[in-house]
Design an enzyme around this catalytic site. Sequence first.
Site, PDB file in Angstrom:
ATOM      1  N   HIS A  17      39.266  37.468  35.399  1.00 34.10           N
ATOM      2  CA  HIS A  17      38.982  37.543  36.787  1.00 34.10           C
ATOM      3  C   HIS A  17      38.218  38.832  37.029  1.00 34.10           C
ATOM      4  O   HIS A  17      38.922  39.750  36.948  1.00 34.10           O
ATOM      5  CB  HIS A  17      39.645  36.925  37.832  1.00 34.10           C
ATOM      6  CG  HIS A  17      39.951  35.584  37.718  1.00 34.10           C
ATOM      7  ND1 HIS A  17      39.206  34.441  38.474  1.00 34.10           N
ATOM      8  CD2 HIS A  17      40.758  34.831  37.085  1.00 34.10           C
ATOM      9  CE1 HIS A  17      39.564  33.356  38.076  1.00 34.10           C
ATOM     10  NE2 HIS A  17      40.591  33.443  37.444  1.00 34.10           N
ATOM     11  N   PRO A  18      37.309  38.914  38.059  1.00 37.77           N
ATOM     12  CA  PRO A  18      37.032  40.255  38.462  1.00 37.77           C
ATOM     13  C   PRO A  18      37.985  40.505  39.689  1.00 37.77           C
ATOM     14  O   PRO A  18      38.311  39.490  40.110  1.00 37.77           O
ATOM     15  CB  PRO A  18      35.616  40.075  39.048  1.00 37.77           C
ATOM     16  CG  PRO A  18      35.498  38.738  39.046  1.00 37.77           C
ATOM     17  CD  PRO A  18      36.369  38.015  38.393  1.00 37.77           C
ATOM     18  N   PHE A  60      45.122  41.099  41.431  1.00 35.57           N
ATOM     19  CA  PHE A  60      45.632  40.139  42.602  1.00 35.57           C
ATOM     20  C   PHE A  60      44.644  39.095  42.295  1.00 35.57           C
ATOM     21  O   PHE A  60      43.385  39.278  42.425  1.00 35.57           O
ATOM     22  CB  PHE A  60      45.356  40.965  44.060  1.00 35.57           C
ATOM     23  CG  PHE A  60      45.362  40.056  45.065  1.00 35.57           C
ATOM     24  CD1 PHE A  60      46.626  39.590  45.269  1.00 35.57           C
ATOM     25  CD2 PHE A  60      44.429  39.813  45.952  1.00 35.57           C
ATOM     26  CE1 PHE A  60      46.829  38.744  46.523  1.00 35.57           C
ATOM     27  CE2 PHE A  60      44.499  38.879  47.078  1.00 35.57           C
ATOM     28  CZ  PHE A  60      45.756  38.426  47.511  1.00 35.57           C
ATOM     29  N   ILE A 108      43.427  35.476  44.013  1.00 38.66           N
ATOM     30  CA  ILE A 108      43.694  34.448  45.152  1.00 38.66           C
ATOM     31  C   ILE A 108      42.308  33.787  45.302  1.00 38.66           C
ATOM     32  O   ILE A 108      41.302  34.182  44.698  1.00 38.66           O
ATOM     33  CB  ILE A 108      43.485  35.244  46.608  1.00 38.66           C
ATOM     34  CG1 ILE A 108      43.926  34.286  47.626  1.00 38.66           C
ATOM     35  CG2 ILE A 108      42.488  36.008  46.545  1.00 38.66           C
ATOM     36  CD1 ILE A 108      44.117  35.003  49.086  1.00 38.66           C
ATOM     37  N   ALA A 157      39.441  32.762  46.648  1.00 39.72           N
ATOM     38  CA  ALA A 157      38.742  33.604  47.851  1.00 39.72           C
ATOM     39  C   ALA A 157      37.739  32.623  48.475  1.00 39.72           C
ATOM     40  O   ALA A 157      37.199  33.204  49.497  1.00 39.72           O
ATOM     41  CB  ALA A 157      38.117  34.935  47.152  1.00 39.72           C
TER      42      ALA A 157
END
Length: 363
Positions: A63-64, A143, A145, A147
């Site tokens: 993931h970015p 991190f 999540i 989004a």
Amino acid sequence: MENPARLELEEKDFLACCGSTKFAKEMAALSPIPNLDKAIEVARDVWFNKVGVLGWLEAFSAHPQIGQTRAAKHTSETSAQLSQLVLFLVSFFKFKYAQKEILSFKKWSKGEQSTAMATATSATLQELTEWNARYKEKFGFIFLICASGRSTAEILAELKRRYSNRPIVEFEIAAQEQMKITELRLVKLVSERSSAAAATQHQPATAMSKAEEDRLSMIGAHLTSPSEAYQVKISQAPKRSKPPITTHVLDVAQGHPGRAVELLLEMWTGPQPLSFPGSDPSGWSTLGSGVTDEDGRGTPLMSIVDAVKPGIYRISFNSGKYYPNGFFPFVSVVFRITESQQFEHFHVPLLMAPFGFSTYRGS
């Protein structure tokens, strides 16, 4: 309502939904899958029960960071708080995925962050970047999540809140967020395939399955707030594949699953409302008992039901037998399930040591 078309998906399709090669291989091996609901049910089982720590880290690293448009490249920076093994794994997977060109993955990542980017200012992006760096230094991965639909301010607030978590707790939370993202991407993948098939057959693009639209609506509600999620029609609630209340035990003192821990699930059926300390033993009714397996996961403590009865529940763990010289003869975790939560899943893990323990609501 279900999508009657069988899903013929390949490994690369699942890899676009989740960056774990183990996950993609397991899912591809089970293809074709009857419908979208079944695909999501199988995906949850594969992610939480068959993909190990290495697979989770591999997916995280694909993931970015929030606020970026592509996955970060391999870096040699290290953290004194991480073991050399985890550092090697994280670095390896970041390098691996920096080389891969998965167009759907990139497109979906950008779309999922669109609300955050649209609400961002230079100040909030800078603060987000700084907190991302602090988070990564503490936990060893970016991190993570779901989004979709969240503003920069909301994401930043959640990042700060989760930063105080213990690493073992945060690791599982990140895995839960990854599963939410995977579910959304599975819906998008199937929707795109349906639209493409409709176009090939000279049918309107609006012929997308109603089941897919309903499913996307359900998942979107699940990712917002419990009160909003409850507004989803009962008929749309997915069928459960496991009991609504589950648990697992982690031995944080020795760094491995808590195996062969005896468990007891009860519900309060005494005078209402339950008052502190609620110690009257006659008020508790046993629902089931069990023991944790080799992975620390509890055996089923109750039947599989679509709607769990609202009320006060208690899971007790025989910590005294597990730690004969420990401080706690047993640990009981009491929690409440409300009317609006009866279709949700309640995972109540126990992280224990001889002289301490912690718990939280997982997924």
